[in-house]
Design a protein around this motif. Sequence first.
Motif, mmCIF file in Angstrom:
data_model
loop_
_atom_site.group_PDB
_atom_site.id
_atom_site.type_symbol
_atom_site.label_atom_id
_atom_site.label_comp_id
_atom_site.label_asym_id
_atom_site.label_seq_id
_atom_site.Cartn_x
_atom_site.Cartn_y
_atom_site.Cartn_z
ATOM 1 N N ALA A 42 0.819 -1.061 0.103
ATOM 2 C CA ALA A 42 -0.040 -0.109 0.000
ATOM 3 C C ALA A 42 0.884 1.314 0.016
ATOM 4 O O ALA A 42 0.426 2.409 -0.109
ATOM 5 C CB ALA A 42 -0.870 -0.062 1.296
ATOM 6 N N LEU A 43 2.138 1.200 0.147
ATOM 7 C CA LEU A 43 2.981 2.448 0.202
ATOM 8 C C LEU A 43 2.891 3.382 -1.060
ATOM 9 O O LEU A 43 2.619 4.562 -0.986
ATOM 10 C CB LEU A 43 4.199 2.203 0.318
ATOM 11 C CG LEU A 43 5.273 3.479 0.486
ATOM 12 C CD1 LEU A 43 5.035 3.891 1.997
ATOM 13 C CD2 LEU A 43 6.901 2.977 0.568
ATOM 14 N N PRO A 44 2.582 2.969 -2.188
ATOM 15 C CA PRO A 44 2.529 3.842 -3.381
ATOM 16 C C PRO A 44 0.957 4.639 -3.222
ATOM 17 O O PRO A 44 1.155 5.969 -3.506
ATOM 18 C CB PRO A 44 2.021 2.925 -4.631
ATOM 19 C CG PRO A 44 2.896 1.657 -4.185
ATOM 20 C CD PRO A 44 2.871 1.625 -2.820
ATOM 21 N N LEU A 45 0.050 4.201 -2.701
ATOM 22 C CA LEU A 45 -1.291 4.944 -2.343
ATOM 23 C C LEU A 45 -1.014 6.030 -1.359
ATOM 24 O O LEU A 45 -1.823 7.008 -1.359
ATOM 25 C CB LEU A 45 -2.115 4.002 -1.874
ATOM 26 C CG LEU A 45 -2.931 3.335 -2.922
ATOM 27 C CD1 LEU A 45 -4.107 2.277 -2.344
ATOM 28 C CD2 LEU A 45 -3.621 4.182 -3.891
ATOM 29 N N HIS A 46 -0.072 5.989 -0.368
ATOM 30 C CA HIS A 46 0.128 6.991 0.748
ATOM 31 C C HIS A 46 0.884 8.204 -0.032
ATOM 32 O O HIS A 46 1.041 9.233 0.480
ATOM 33 C CB HIS A 46 1.362 6.381 1.662
ATOM 34 C CG HIS A 46 0.599 5.529 2.592
ATOM 35 N ND1 HIS A 46 0.188 4.148 2.277
ATOM 36 C CD2 HIS A 46 0.086 5.614 3.824
ATOM 37 C CE1 HIS A 46 -0.382 3.381 3.436
ATOM 38 N NE2 HIS A 46 -0.494 4.772 4.123
ATOM 39 N N TYR A 47 1.503 7.886 -1.262
ATOM 40 C CA TYR A 47 2.196 9.143 -2.030
ATOM 41 C C TYR A 47 1.203 9.442 -3.221
ATOM 42 O O TYR A 47 1.647 10.312 -4.135
ATOM 43 C CB TYR A 47 3.234 8.438 -2.592
ATOM 44 C CG TYR A 47 4.627 8.368 -1.698
ATOM 45 C CD1 TYR A 47 4.635 7.238 -0.618
ATOM 46 C CD2 TYR A 47 5.593 9.292 -1.857
ATOM 47 C CE1 TYR A 47 5.942 7.239 0.108
ATOM 48 C CE2 TYR A 47 6.779 9.173 -1.072
ATOM 49 C CZ TYR A 47 6.781 8.050 -0.232
ATOM 50 O OH TYR A 47 7.637 8.026 0.904
ATOM 51 N N THR A 48 -0.210 9.089 -3.045
ATOM 52 C CA THR A 48 -1.304 9.638 -3.971
ATOM 53 C C THR A 48 -1.852 10.616 -3.798
ATOM 54 O O THR A 48 -2.635 10.634 -2.552
ATOM 55 C CB THR A 48 -1.816 8.369 -4.699
ATOM 56 O OG1 THR A 48 -1.168 7.280 -4.864
ATOM 57 C CG2 THR A 48 -2.756 8.597 -5.654
#
Length: 290
Positions: A42-48
């Motif tokens: 889920a880390l990419p969604l924290h950068y979205t």
Amino acid sequence: MENIWEVSPLHRQVKSEGEMTDLYKIEIRDLARAFCGALFLALPLHYTMEMWARARAIPSFMLVVILVAAYLLNVGYCYYSNFKGRPARQVPWLDALESLGVGIVASTITLLLIDQVNAHMSFDVIMSCIALESVPTSFGASLAKSQLSAGNKEDDLTDGWATDKKKILACLLGGLMFAFNVGATAEPIVIATSINYGQLIGIVVFSLLVSYLMVFMTAFEKEKEDEGAVMGPQWAETLICYSVSLLASAALLFMFGYLTPTTPHNLAIPWVVVLGYATTLGGSAGRLII
């Protein structure tokens, strides 16, 4: 089979990977695995930015509904791929709560570190951001064992379930997990408003084709199980699972506030079909690997 979770104190020595180990060390290892799996997925969604924006726009009552739904989905993920190593220690209804808790902790730390949660924000906004980001993070926690290790099909708690039940649930879980990363963004809406009806029909046909090829015509699946009594032949299974994927897409769009009961059909259908392409791909993979 003895259930270590119920009867063992944390200092008890138990066998793990061929060696005797304190149970508390196994618990720490499992939680560490869940924590890393949560961030890995889920880390990419924290950068979205869309996730930050949707968290501020979604009503509080809807976030509660989303968290309840996330818990139930995590129960399903824990049946297929628990972050705990031994079936004797797996209790999916409790493990799903742990996954959600790990997701909340991992998301809170990450949002603090990237300055998307800070002292200048209102309490409601902080809770909204953490709640929404913790959903995919909790999925990663539940699926940590299959993400970060080779896994073991003997640990599958779904043994004995009807084949059709397993396939439909795996389609739903895999589709939601894969498409969550896309559903939060505005790109599916932008795409849906720019394509014509010929392209829209092409997406439907290509989604069905990819689903069929992925499950039935490739070497991804080593052994073909007997066809289920409910879904029947391969074409019927493909259509049913595609319908499940479209329903999952509609649910994601509704959850993120893009789709509402008042959205005109001429807008809603393209949105669902475009996101359904991603959901179908995830659902097909789910039927093979979850």
